[in-house]
Scaffold this motif. Structure first.
Motif, PDB file in Angstrom:
ATOM      1  N   ALA A  55       0.843  -1.191   0.000  1.00  0.00           N
ATOM      2  CA  ALA A  55       0.000   0.000   0.000  1.00  0.00           C
ATOM      3  C   ALA A  55       0.878   1.239   0.000  1.00  0.00           C
ATOM      4  N   THR A  56       0.391   2.292  -0.650  1.00  0.00           N
ATOM      5  CA  THR A  56       1.011   3.609  -0.561  1.00  0.00           C
ATOM      6  C   THR A  56       0.097   4.476   0.286  1.00  0.00           C
ATOM      7  N   LEU A  57       0.691   5.122   1.270  1.00  0.00           N
ATOM      8  CA  LEU A  57      -0.082   5.881   2.247  1.00  0.00           C
ATOM      9  C   LEU A  57       0.538   7.254   2.432  1.00  0.00           C
ATOM     10  N   ARG A  58      -0.244   8.164   2.956  1.00  0.00           N
ATOM     11  CA  ARG A  58       0.233   9.477   3.347  1.00  0.00           C
ATOM     12  C   ARG A  58      -0.254   9.764   4.765  1.00  0.00           C
ATOM     13  N   THR A 195       2.218   1.404  16.605  1.00  0.00           N
ATOM     14  CA  THR A 195       1.602   2.675  16.246  1.00  0.00           C
ATOM     15  C   THR A 195       2.698   3.698  16.025  1.00  0.00           C
ATOM     16  N   LEU A 196       2.737   4.251  14.818  1.00  0.00           N
ATOM     17  CA  LEU A 196       3.742   5.230  14.427  1.00  0.00           C
ATOM     18  C   LEU A 196       3.080   6.594  14.276  1.00  0.00           C
ATOM     19  N   ARG A 197       3.583   7.565  15.019  1.00  0.00           N
ATOM     20  CA  ARG A 197       3.072   8.938  14.893  1.00  0.00           C
ATOM     21  C   ARG A 197       3.960   9.714  13.932  1.00  0.00           C
ATOM     22  N   ALA A 198       3.361  10.316  12.917  1.00  0.00           N
ATOM     23  CA  ALA A 198       4.108  11.095  11.929  1.00  0.00           C
ATOM     24  C   ALA A 198       4.599  12.379  12.575  1.00  0.00           C
ATOM     25  N   GLU A 199       5.906  12.591  12.564  1.00  0.00           N
ATOM     26  CA  GLU A 199       6.490  13.823  13.082  1.00  0.00           C
ATOM     27  C   GLU A 199       6.864  14.778  11.955  1.00  0.00           C
ATOM     28  N   MET A 200       6.666  14.323  10.721  1.00  0.00           N
ATOM     29  CA  MET A 200       6.757  15.162   9.529  1.00  0.00           C
ATOM     30  C   MET A 200       5.612  14.716   8.622  1.00  0.00           C
ATOM     31  N   ASN A 201       5.318  15.499   7.595  1.00  0.00           N
ATOM     32  CA  ASN A 201       4.377  15.029   6.582  1.00  0.00           C
ATOM     33  C   ASN A 201       5.053  13.900   5.816  1.00  0.00           C
ATOM     34  N   LEU A 202       4.374  12.758   5.728  1.00  0.00           N
ATOM     35  CA  LEU A 202       5.043  11.542   5.262  1.00  0.00           C
ATOM     36  C   LEU A 202       4.419  10.952   4.002  1.00  0.00           C
ATOM     37  N   THR A 225      -4.735   1.588  10.339  1.00  0.00           N
ATOM     38  CA  THR A 225      -5.709   2.621  10.674  1.00  0.00           C
ATOM     39  C   THR A 225      -4.975   3.953  10.821  1.00  0.00           C
ATOM     40  N   ARG A 226      -5.333   4.895   9.982  1.00  0.00           N
ATOM     41  CA  ARG A 226      -4.766   6.245  10.078  1.00  0.00           C
ATOM     42  C   ARG A 226      -5.674   7.071  10.966  1.00  0.00           C
TER      43      ARG A 226
END
Length: 256
Positions: A55-58, A195-202, A225-226
């Motif tokens: 999957a490609t995710l943002r 669970t990974l929290r985005a610390e930049m726009n990813l 789950t985003r």
């Protein structure tokens, strides 16, 4: 002030164990194996990745990906890029050496190759994650070809082979024997999560393919789950080590 250059390896380890204990206390967490409670109002999207697929995710800064390994598949390859400048990407080597450990679990962070933090691990079931060997290859067959899955995912972001680097293999507990032989410990239990929290726009590529050292263990779907998080959700990760604090400060300057 503590002179880090004069610490022995054992003193370093003792220091980081103490930091880990204090960070967990700061987070108010009861333990690394507690799954997070995600209020339905905070869920943005949910996606199921079948075995062998990708999957490609943002994710925007401050959002999180809760990744659940439903069947206990021994591995899922993950690659991250800065969505605002994809030349900045996940750096496995810096992630390990800056944190003085190969044991990536709750409280640890995923560094970029520019000294910033792409994502923070805010919850984890403790299944183990390997940042050493990278994805599986075509020799394992189509259902186990993590390398080409990541290449295809990168292409959907307009990126190429040169934009890839050693990926992080989730749910793969790598061990090294006394003679240097690498092997996987027991497969992750069904329901393992991180669970990974985005610390930049990813930009995110996730391949549901087993670790290259995995045997014939059963595979199954990976559910992602985003969701939104509180502004202080990664505060205990910032306090986990001096290196993590500096990485977060680099992020603060970048987004100032």
């Amino acid at each position: 002030m503590l002179d880090l250059d004069r610490l022995t390896p054992d003193e370093y380890r003792a220091r980081y164990l103490d930091l880990q204990s204090r960070a967990r206390a700061l987070a108010g967490a009861s333990g690394p194996t507690d799954p997070p409670v995600i209020p339905p109002v905070d869920v943005i999207a949910t996606e199921t990745i079948p075995p062998g697929a990708y999957a490609t995710l943002r994710a925007r800064r401050g959002e999180a990906l809760h990744i659940v390994n439903q069947a206990g598949t021994p591995g899922a390859s993950l690659m991250l890029w800065n969505a605002d400048d994809p030349s900045e990407r996940f750096n496995a080597g810096d992630t390990l050496k800056l944190q003085w450990t190969t044991r990536l679990s709750s409280g640890r962070v995923l560094f970029s190759d520019m000294g910033r933090i792409l994502a923070a691990i805010i919850a984890d079931s403790g299944a183990g994650h390997d940042a050493v060997l990278g994805p599986s290859t075509p020799s394992g067959g189509a259902a186990r070809n993590g390398r080409d899955n990541l290449r295809n995912a990168a292409g959907k972001f307009g990126l190429g082979r040169r934009d890839l680097a050693t990926s992080l293999t989730l749910f793969a507990d790598l061990a090294v024997d006394a003679d240097g032989t690498m092997r996987l410990r027991t497969p992750p239990p069904p329901g393992s999560f991180v669970t990974l929290r985005a610390e930049m726009n990813l930009l995110i590529a996730l391949s549901n393919t087993p670790h290259p050292l995995a045997g014939a263990e059963a595979t199954g779907p990976i559910v992602v789950t985003r969701h939104r998080t509180a502004p202080d959700a990664a505060a205990f990760c910032r306090a986990f080590s001096d290196e993590a604090r500096r990485g977060f400060e680099n992020n603060d300057s970048y987004f100032a």
